[in-house]
Structure formats: structure tokens, C-alpha cells
Design a protein around this motif. Structure first.
Motif, PDB file in Angstrom:
ATOM      1  N   ALA A 114      41.291  40.479  45.698  1.00  6.02           N
ATOM      2  CA  ALA A 114      40.222  39.876  46.495  1.00  6.02           C
ATOM      3  C   ALA A 114      38.933  39.782  45.677  1.00  6.02           C
ATOM      4  CB  ALA A 114      39.985  40.682  47.765  1.00  6.02           C
ATOM      5  N   LEU A 115      38.666  40.793  44.878  1.00  4.03           N
ATOM      6  CA  LEU A 115      37.461  40.794  44.045  1.00  4.03           C
ATOM      7  C   LEU A 115      37.461  39.614  43.080  1.00  4.03           C
ATOM      8  CD1 LEU A 115      34.885  42.159  42.895  1.00  4.03           C
ATOM      9  CD2 LEU A 115      36.402  43.467  41.382  1.00  4.03           C
ATOM     10  N   ILE A 116      38.587  39.378  42.434  1.00  2.13           N
ATOM     11  CA  ILE A 116      38.647  38.299  41.444  1.00  2.13           C
ATOM     12  C   ILE A 116      39.137  36.986  42.068  1.00  2.13           C
ATOM     13  CG2 ILE A 116      39.006  39.917  39.544  1.00  2.13           C
ATOM     14  CD1 ILE A 116      41.989  39.142  39.582  1.00  2.13           C
ATOM     15  N   MET A 144      39.105  33.748  39.798  1.00  2.47           N
ATOM     16  CA  MET A 144      37.690  33.377  39.671  1.00  2.47           C
ATOM     17  C   MET A 144      37.515  31.861  39.707  1.00  2.47           C
ATOM     18  SD  MET A 144      36.173  36.196  36.982  1.00  2.47           S
ATOM     19  CE  MET A 144      36.896  35.430  35.528  1.00  2.47           C
ATOM     20  N   ILE A 145      38.048  31.247  40.734  1.00  3.79           N
ATOM     21  CA  ILE A 145      38.038  29.783  40.819  1.00  3.79           C
ATOM     22  C   ILE A 145      36.623  29.215  40.771  1.00  3.79           C
ATOM     23  CG2 ILE A 145      38.014  29.773  43.354  1.00  3.79           C
ATOM     24  CD1 ILE A 145      39.940  27.349  43.168  1.00  3.79           C
ATOM     25  N   TRP A 146      35.633  30.044  41.111  1.00  3.05           N
ATOM     26  CA  TRP A 146      34.246  29.560  41.127  1.00  3.05           C
ATOM     27  C   TRP A 146      33.746  29.156  39.744  1.00  3.05           C
ATOM     28  CZ3 TRP A 146      35.337  34.674  42.819  1.00  3.05           C
ATOM     29  CH2 TRP A 146      35.144  35.664  41.850  1.00  3.05           C
ATOM     30  N   ALA A 148      31.919  32.815  45.953  1.00  4.85           N
ATOM     31  CA  ALA A 148      32.210  34.241  45.822  1.00  4.85           C
ATOM     32  C   ALA A 148      32.024  34.993  47.131  1.00  4.85           C
ATOM     33  CB  ALA A 148      31.332  34.851  44.739  1.00  4.85           C
ATOM     34  N   ALA A 149      31.229  34.461  48.033  1.00  5.55           N
ATOM     35  CA  ALA A 149      30.973  35.129  49.316  1.00  5.55           C
ATOM     36  C   ALA A 149      32.056  34.857  50.354  1.00  5.55           C
ATOM     37  CB  ALA A 149      29.616  34.682  49.859  1.00  5.55           C
ATOM     38  N   LEU A 176      29.734  41.026  40.727  1.00  2.00           N
ATOM     39  CA  LEU A 176      28.984  42.121  41.335  1.00  2.00           C
ATOM     40  C   LEU A 176      28.626  41.780  42.774  1.00  2.00           C
ATOM     41  CD1 LEU A 176      27.740  44.895  40.692  1.00  2.00           C
ATOM     42  CD2 LEU A 176      25.630  43.706  40.087  1.00  2.00           C
ATOM     43  N   GLY A 177      28.187  40.551  43.005  1.00  2.00           N
ATOM     44  CA  GLY A 177      27.865  40.132  44.358  1.00  2.00           C
ATOM     45  C   GLY A 177      29.088  40.104  45.252  1.00  2.00           C
ATOM     46  N   ARG A 178      30.228  39.693  44.708  1.00  2.00           N
ATOM     47  CA  ARG A 178      31.444  39.625  45.515  1.00  2.00           C
ATOM     48  C   ARG A 178      31.921  41.015  45.931  1.00  2.00           C
ATOM     49  NH1 ARG A 178      34.968  36.422  47.596  1.00  2.00           N
ATOM     50  NH2 ARG A 178      37.195  36.876  47.653  1.00  2.00           N
TER      51      ARG A 178
END
Length: 265
Positions: free
Chosen positions: A127-129, A157-159, A170-171, A237-239
Motif C-alpha cells: 500500500a505504501l508503494i 509508485m504509479i504517481w 499518493a493520498a 513520506l506523505g503516503r
């Protein structure tokens, strides 16, 4: 930075992945699964493999060792498969190698049990990545010497394919209903309590620092590789903040929580 070796022999293609990775021998006498810079997914697949793989290792997961592999396109001249030959010719320079786990087998949830604790850790990390490539259809996990190993993080990390929308992307929540370990009742909250405090800016910058500059150069909207590295660290970090509350797993499918090989019935 990654340790660098040079490819000395192309052994065989591995046709299980869409990017057509190959097994190569290097000048350190090691065997590596090589992912190519000239593959259709491009260098961002390699960047994701490095950052996510190094982060996984620092968080205590088992992942194959990573190296940079220098490839001379001349190796492809004797390759009879035209698709493979073209890939080798277009991937001169630095590529990514993952330690080959000889004798490993693909994860089978019917043959190998996972505890709720371990399942929770893997689901939280994915979920983090934002890993969308660890489903029951394609687990991307191996069992080697009795232990569970995580592989193939290139689709994470599709973003980073659209940095302008990275913060919003990421949110977003993470739907783990299709995750390969969802049937084992993942203890996501327990994993968050253990892992989230470890995900610091310093740790993330350490992981991003492992990415070769050549794979980060000329990224639109950034002044240079270090600027890109900071963007990766900031987004992850934000995620991590409050991530457990944004993970949906669904009800377990009645599997046991016993780790290891299941006894045949």
C-alpha cells in the motif's frame, strides 16, 4: 549507489514478465535476473525496482540483492531470438540486476501458509508503494529455502509517471481485496504500528540515493537527479501518514494463519 558489475553472458530469457527480463552471468561470476533499460516500460521501472527494493530490505523484508549491470550490446549479436536481440541492442549501458535465487519456486497460497502478521506487513508495504502487481493472479513472491521473498516492484509508485498529480495520487486509498495475501487475514494495523515510524525522510533519501543518476537525469520539471530523489522521498513520506486507515482488505477467505508449507491432505 548500487554495486556495478558487467554482463559477460546472456543465458536465457525469462518470459514470465511483460518486460522480458533475462538471466545473465556477470564478471563477478554471479547470476542475475536483468531488467533492461531498453524495455518498453522505460527507466522508471528500474527506478521503482531500486527504491522499493531497497526500502523493503531496510524494513526487514526478504528481497533479492540489486546491482547495476553494464551491458555491451555486442552480447546480443549471437542471440537467435529477434525480440531478445533487439532488446539487448537497445539496452547498452547500465541496466538493473536482481540476484538469482536458484531453486526458488513461485508462491502458492494453497501450498504455503502465511501468518496474519507477515501478511499484514506485506500488504502495508505494498500500500505504501502503491503496488498493484501482487494479486492472486500474479503474486510476485517466491519461496526460497522455506522463506517468503518479495520480487518485481517495477509497477509501483504509479504517481512518478505524472509528477504534477503525485501528491493527490499518493493520498488515494489502497484496495487490497485482490492482494495475494488477503486471504490470510492481514494484520494491517499491527504492521502500521511497527513499520510506519521507520519510514523517515532520512531512510527514504537513503533508498533514493541508490538510484543511478543516469536513470533520473532530464526528468521534466526537475533541476537534477537530487531534486527527483527528494520528490520520491517526500511523496512516500506523505503516503505513509495514516496509511492503515486507507487500506481496504476485505474478509479473509478461511485460510489458516500457520506459516510455512502446508501438510498435504
Amino acid at each position: 549507489m548500487l554495486t556495478e558489475v558487467s554482463a559477460t553472458r546472456y543465458v536465457t530469457p525469462l518470459r514470465e514478465g511483460g518486460s522480458l527480463p533475462g538471466l545473465v552471468e556477470a564478471d563477478d561470476l554471479g547470476l542475475y535476473v536483468m531488467k533492461f533499460s531498453g524495455a518498453g516500460q522505460g527507466r522508471k521501472t528500474l527506478v521503482a525496482e531500486v527504491i522499493c527494493g531497497q526500502l523493503a530490505r531496510r524494513l526487514g523484508f526478504r528481497v533479492p540483492g540489486l546491482v547495476g549491470i553494464a551491458l555491451d550490446p555486442v552480447i546480443g549479436l549471437g542471440e537467435p531470438d529477434q525480440e531478445v536481440q533487439g532488446l539487448l541492442k537497445s539496452s547498452g549501458g547500465l541496466n538493473l540486476g536482481m540476484e538469482f535465487l536458484s531453486g526458488a519456486i513461485g508462491f502458492d497460497p494453497l501450498a504455503y501458509g502465511v501468518t496474519a502478521e507477515e501478511a499484514g506487513r506485506v500488504v502495508w508495504f505494498d500500500a505504501l508503494i502503491n503496488n498493484v502487481d501482487r494479486s492472486w493472479r500474479n503474486p510476485n513472491m517466491l519461496v526460497w529455502r522455506g522463506d517468503l521473498w518479495l520480487i518485481d516492484h517495477g509497477a509501483s509508485m504509479i504517481w512518478h509517471h505524472n509528477w504534477r498529480g503525485a501528491e493527490a495520487s499518493a493520498a488515494k486509498p489502497y484496495d487490497a481485496a485482490d492482494h495475494a495475501l488477503a486471504p490470510f487475514g492481514p494484520d494491517v494495523k499491527g504492521a502500521a504500528a511497527e513499520l510506519a515510524p521507520q519510514v523517515t525522510e532520512d531512510l527514504l533519501m537513503e533508498c533514493a540515493a541508490e538510484v543511478p543518476e543516469a536513470w533520473l537525469a532530464d526528468e521534466p520539471g526537475f533541476e537534477g537527479p537530487d531534486d527527483v530523489r527528494r520528490a520520491y522521498a517526500s511523496t512516500l513520506l506523505g503516503r505513509a501518514r495514516g496509511l492503515a486507515e486507507r487500506i481496504t482488505v476485505g474478509a479473509p477467505a478461511g485460510r489458516t494463519g500457520t506459516a510455512g508449507w502446508r501438510e498435504p491432505r
